[in-house]
Design a protein around this motif. Structure first.
Motif, short mmCIF file in Angstrom:
data_model
loop_
_atom_site.label_atom_id
_atom_site.label_comp_id
_atom_site.label_asym_id
_atom_site.label_seq_id
_atom_site.Cartn_x
_atom_site.Cartn_y
_atom_site.Cartn_z
N LEU A 105 -7.59 -10.11 42.43
CA LEU A 105 -7.34 -8.84 41.76
C LEU A 105 -5.99 -8.87 41.03
O LEU A 105 -5.89 -8.43 39.87
N ALA A 106 -4.98 -9.44 41.67
CA ALA A 106 -3.67 -9.55 41.03
C ALA A 106 -3.77 -10.38 39.76
O ALA A 106 -3.19 -10.02 38.72
N ARG A 107 -4.52 -11.48 39.79
CA ARG A 107 -4.69 -12.33 38.61
C ARG A 107 -5.44 -11.58 37.51
O ARG A 107 -5.10 -11.69 36.33
N ASP A 111 -4.11 -10.92 33.77
CA ASP A 111 -4.92 -11.30 32.61
C ASP A 111 -5.09 -10.13 31.65
O ASP A 111 -5.01 -10.29 30.43
N GLN A 112 -5.32 -8.93 32.21
CA GLN A 112 -5.51 -7.76 31.36
C GLN A 112 -4.21 -7.34 30.67
O GLN A 112 -4.23 -6.92 29.52
N LEU A 113 -3.09 -7.45 31.37
CA LEU A 113 -1.80 -7.14 30.73
C LEU A 113 -1.52 -8.12 29.59
O LEU A 113 -0.86 -7.76 28.61
N ALA A 114 -2.00 -9.35 29.71
CA ALA A 114 -1.76 -10.37 28.69
C ALA A 114 -2.75 -10.29 27.52
O ALA A 114 -2.49 -10.87 26.46
N ALA A 115 -3.84 -9.56 27.69
CA ALA A 115 -4.89 -9.52 26.65
C ALA A 115 -4.37 -9.19 25.25
O ALA A 115 -4.79 -9.83 24.28
#
Length: 129
Positions: A105-107, A111-115
């Motif tokens: 979940l943390a990953r 990933d979503q913050l980096a999108a």
């Protein structure tokens, strides 16, 4: 692709946003208030007398001015600080709970913050775990 970890990549992008927001805020000078879309005068008001970024006939580009007002440097700094706290929590959780639901979940959150930055030349992609 970069050698940066995803959390380090995000920290670097958020630091860039902080630098830009501080420079914009400081350019307003002492006593500058938050940015406001002044619908009555059709302007984006910096909160200083006689200082507008953009002025239009009333009602013209109202949606664009309202959108621009949302990028008040102080609000951006609060947002960036919140995102940095999320990165720190997710990075610590992922390191402590690899191969677990919490780590996954943390990953996913990282990933979503980096999108929004996927086109950045230093984007580490999904391989940098």
């Amino acid at each position: 692709m970069s050698d940066l970890s995803l959390p380090d990549f995000l920290r670097a992008r958020f630091e860039e946003e902080k630098v830009a927001a501080v420079a914009t805020r400081d350019a307003g000078g002492e006593g500058a208030a938050g940015w406001v879309h002044d619908e009555e005068n059709g302007a984006l008001d910096f909160g200083l007398p006689n200082r507008t970024l953009y002025s239009t006939p009333i009602g013209t580009f109202a949606a664009e001015l309202e959108h621009a007002a949302r990028y008040d440097p102080d609000r951006i700094l609060r947002e960036v600080n919140a995102k940095l706290r999320i990165v720190e929590m997710c990075d610590a959780t992922e390191r402590a709970h690899r191969n677990s639901t919490a780590g996954d979940l943390a990953r996913t959150v990282l990933d979503q913050l980096a999108a929004p930055y996927r086109s950045h030349p230093d984007y580490p992609g999904t391989a940098a775990r």
